[in-house]
Design a protein around this motif. Structure first.
Motif, short mmCIF file in Angstrom:
data_model
loop_
_atom_site.label_atom_id
_atom_site.label_comp_id
_atom_site.label_asym_id
_atom_site.label_seq_id
_atom_site.Cartn_x
_atom_site.Cartn_y
_atom_site.Cartn_z
N ALA A 10 -37.80 -21.59 -15.04
CA ALA A 10 -38.21 -22.96 -14.70
C ALA A 10 -37.74 -23.88 -15.83
CB ALA A 10 -39.72 -23.02 -14.54
N GLU A 11 -37.62 -25.15 -15.53
CA GLU A 11 -37.09 -26.11 -16.51
C GLU A 11 -37.86 -26.10 -17.82
OE1 GLU A 11 -36.01 -30.78 -16.57
OE2 GLU A 11 -35.76 -29.71 -14.66
N HIS A 12 -39.20 -25.97 -17.75
CA HIS A 12 -40.01 -25.97 -18.97
C HIS A 12 -39.89 -24.66 -19.76
CE1 HIS A 12 -42.71 -23.89 -16.17
NE2 HIS A 12 -43.30 -23.38 -17.23
N ILE A 64 -36.87 -23.17 -20.33
CA ILE A 64 -35.53 -23.11 -20.90
C ILE A 64 -35.56 -23.63 -22.32
CG2 ILE A 64 -33.16 -23.94 -20.70
CD1 ILE A 64 -33.67 -24.15 -17.67
N LYS A 87 -37.84 -19.78 -23.29
CA LYS A 87 -37.96 -20.65 -24.46
C LYS A 87 -38.81 -19.98 -25.54
CE LYS A 87 -39.16 -25.41 -25.55
NZ LYS A 87 -39.62 -26.67 -24.95
#
Length: 120
Positions: free
Chosen positions: A115-117, A119, A15
């Protein structure tokens, strides 16, 4: 297996990491040399698709010239074949030069999952 041909295609996609995210820097690597049958046509055809400076920077030796040559003879193509297809990174880490995110390599497999955070 992470070969240098594969590494030449990988970039960080964490991200917010949109610039200076290639090439991933190799650190603490363990390599294996594995012979591979030489395919003249494949090497000649992949050559224009390579990010040459990224490839040579990661190499850490002088088997390839710093600048991509215009003329390609069989000796050069054999050296390139060796670098791209016979050098395998078995263990280590790839690190983004921008955000410093690390991608582990274990048993020759890079873990590029975020990890999801992370992306974006």
């Amino acid at each position: 297996m992470v070969r240098l041909i594969t590494h030449n295609l990988l970039a960080c996609h964490a991200k917010g990491c949109t610039t200076n995210n290639f090439p991933l820097l190799l650190k603490d690597v363990q390599i294996e040399l594995r012979e591979q049958e030489f395919n003249h046509d494949f090497i000649k055809n992949i050559l224009p698709r390579l990010e040459w400076r990224a490839l040579v920077r990661q190499l850490g030796d002088t088997s390839l010239p710093l600048e991509q040559p215009e003329m390609t003879d069989d000796e050069f193509l054999q050296k390139l074949h060796h670098v791209l297809l016979e050098i395998h990174v078995v263990e280590g880490v790839m690190i983004c030069p921008n955000c410093k995110h690390s991608y582990p390599i274990s048993n020759g497999i890079p873990n590029m999952l975020l990890a999801e955070h992370e992306i974006g």
